[in-house]
Design a protein around this motif. Structure first.
Motif, PDB file in Angstrom:
ATOM      1  N   ASN A  39     -17.932  30.689  -5.583  1.00  0.00           N
ATOM      2  CA  ASN A  39     -18.821  31.243  -4.571  1.00  0.00           C
ATOM      3  C   ASN A  39     -20.124  31.703  -5.224  1.00  0.00           C
ATOM      4  N   SER A  40     -20.978  32.335  -4.452  1.00  0.00           N
ATOM      5  CA  SER A  40     -22.309  32.693  -4.947  1.00  0.00           C
ATOM      6  C   SER A  40     -22.278  33.790  -6.008  1.00  0.00           C
ATOM      7  N   TYR A  54     -19.170  15.529  -4.522  1.00  0.00           N
ATOM      8  CA  TYR A  54     -19.195  16.869  -3.951  1.00  0.00           C
ATOM      9  C   TYR A  54     -17.812  17.191  -3.404  1.00  0.00           C
ATOM     10  N   LYS A 107     -14.304  23.428  -7.547  1.00  0.00           N
ATOM     11  CA  LYS A 107     -15.395  22.840  -6.788  1.00  0.00           C
ATOM     12  C   LYS A 107     -16.420  22.323  -7.789  1.00  0.00           C
ATOM     13  N   SER A 114     -16.677  20.350  -2.365  1.00  0.00           N
ATOM     14  CA  SER A 114     -16.575  21.543  -1.532  1.00  0.00           C
ATOM     15  C   SER A 114     -16.966  21.207  -0.109  1.00  0.00           C
ATOM     16  N   GLY A 115     -16.310  21.803   0.840  1.00  0.00           N
ATOM     17  CA  GLY A 115     -16.626  21.529   2.236  1.00  0.00           C
ATOM     18  C   GLY A 115     -17.771  22.355   2.765  1.00  0.00           C
ATOM     19  N   ASP A 116     -18.193  23.368   2.033  1.00  0.00           N
ATOM     20  CA  ASP A 116     -19.230  24.279   2.504  1.00  0.00           C
ATOM     21  C   ASP A 116     -20.445  24.236   1.595  1.00  0.00           C
ATOM     22  N   ASP A 117     -21.619  24.445   2.183  1.00  0.00           N
ATOM     23  CA  ASP A 117     -22.829  24.599   1.384  1.00  0.00           C
ATOM     24  C   ASP A 117     -22.764  25.936   0.647  1.00  0.00           C
ATOM     25  N   ILE A 118     -23.429  25.989  -0.490  1.00  0.00           N
ATOM     26  CA  ILE A 118     -23.404  27.209  -1.291  1.00  0.00           C
ATOM     27  C   ILE A 118     -24.769  27.440  -1.913  1.00  0.00           C
ATOM     28  N   GLN A 126     -29.263  25.582  -4.405  1.00  0.00           N
ATOM     29  CA  GLN A 126     -28.536  25.302  -3.166  1.00  0.00           C
ATOM     30  C   GLN A 126     -27.815  23.966  -3.296  1.00  0.00           C
ATOM     31  N   SER A 167     -25.433  21.225  -1.394  1.00  0.00           N
ATOM     32  CA  SER A 167     -24.920  20.714  -0.124  1.00  0.00           C
ATOM     33  C   SER A 167     -24.213  19.388  -0.380  1.00  0.00           C
ATOM     34  N   LYS A 168     -23.915  18.658   0.664  1.00  0.00           N
ATOM     35  CA  LYS A 168     -23.080  17.467   0.527  1.00  0.00           C
ATOM     36  C   LYS A 168     -23.706  16.411  -0.368  1.00  0.00           C
TER      37      LYS A 168
END
Length: 362
Positions: free
Chosen positions: A337-338, A304, A246, A306-310, A278, A280-281
């Motif tokens: 991930n976080s 971007y 990602k 990744s499909g998800d915000d992180i 943070q 996002s898209k």
């Protein structure tokens, strides 16, 4: 001795070498018909001399400053009388008490033999300086801190880590020489602070990877010793990076300027070095809160994947250090991930940073 450009460069580097001594109380210069050598506990600087001396003079480090004070082109005369060396140049005369031979620790003569040195370009030296910014955590475990220079897949690579961040770069490609040596973080700082190798260097591993020999373009040689510790397990740190690839692309200066503004508002306490990053898209947002002020800024991103915000907890100071090592305007941030490590890259150097657990107060 006539002070030329090479001798002046050597003397300046010798002064740095001697000043960084941390174990032995005595440092200095040995001067004879073969070389001038500045030695300390883990480094030895040598320079082939054309002087036809039959003896060896062991001078204290203060003699370096005295000799350099005359400047390039000056002729320096040495005369030994008993345990005293008289140094003269023109109308100036002084004398120094000689050191004994055993007062200066020595690594001995290093035989390289027929091993072909590896040439490091000025760009590679610059990368090595950037890798050296990674092991800076003075409170971390010593066994997890240091620099590793090794051969991997016919490339000479360098890792630097302190357990919280790690930098990686390829220094030279297509080499057949096997190098695998760990250096203390201060030793590499010592090498780079001399500026001898800014224009490039030849490196070779000697004494079964116990020593690393660097030779400047004008033939000044620096020998440094292996640092004996538990080892730099850089590969295990690399394995903490999420392999899902990602990533985002962004302007380095935009993010670096946010870090600088947060640093201006902070009060240097550790808790105020932490921020929320943070992703996002379309944007990357940095949110930071201090004791009396707060900051929230966003910058546009591209690619971007990744499909998800992180949301990742980042240390602003460590992020700024990594960004300062990037040499292109557009960089990539790879993330998982976080709780997994994230890393920045400009295509030449990869800089990985461990995330910080976030609390509700940020």
């Amino acid at each position: 001795m006539v002070i030329d450009t090479k001798i002046m460069r050597f003397m300046k580097a010798a002064k740095v070498i001697c000043s960084k001594n941390t174990v032995n109380k005595v440092t200095g210069v040995a001067y004879n018909n073969q070389m001038i050598a500045a030695t300390n506990c883990n480094a030895q600087l040598t320079y082939t001399s054309d002087e036809d001396r039959k003896d060896t003079i062991y001078l204290p480090v203060k003699a370096i400053d005295y000799i350099m004070s005359f400047g390039k082109g000056s002729k320096i005369d040495f005369k030994v009388e008993g345990r005293v060396c008289k140094i003269s140049s023109g109308r100036s005369h002084t004398q120094f008490a000689l050191l004994t031979e055993d007062a200066l620790p020595s690594m001995g003569r290093i035989e390289i033999g027929n091993i072909k040195p590896i040439r490091l370009s000025p760009e590679a030296i610059a990368l090595l300086k950037n890798v050296n910014t990674a092991p800076t955590n003075k409170s971390g475990k010593p066994a997890a801190q240091g620099i590793s220079i090794r051969t991997e897949n016919d490339n000479v690579v360098a890792y630097g880590t302190d357990g919280t961040k790690m930098a990686y770069a390829i220094l030279a490609e297509d080499t057949i020489q096997n190098i695998d040596i760990n250096l203390h973080k201060d030793t590499l700082s010592l090498i780079l602070s001399t500026s001898l190798f800014d224009e490039g260097a030849d490196i070779v591993s000697a004494d079964n990877n116990r020593k690393l020999v660097l030779t400047s373009i004008d033939g000044i040689r620096l020998i440094v010793s292996q640092y004996d510790y538990n080892g730099l397990d850089a590969k295990s740190i690399i394995n903490t990076i999420d392999k899902s690839n990602k990533k985002i692309s962004l302007n380095k200066n935009d993010l670096f300027n946010i870090c600088k503004r947060a640093d201006l508002l902070g009060d240097k306490k550790t808790i105020y070095e932490i921020a929320r990053m943070q992703i996002s898209k379309d944007t990357l947002t940095i949110k930071w809160r201090g004791a009396t002020s707060s900051l929230s800024e966003y910058i546009p991103i591209k690619n971007y994947s990744s499909g998800d915000d992180i949301e990742i907890g980042v240390n602003i100071n460590l992020l700024a250090i990594a960004l300062s090592c990037m040499n292109t305007d557009i960089i990539e941030i790879h993330h998982g991930n976080s709780l997994s490590a994230y890393y920045l890259t400009d295509g030449k150097i990869d800089y990985m940073i461990m995330p910080v657990r976030l609390g509700n107060s940020l």
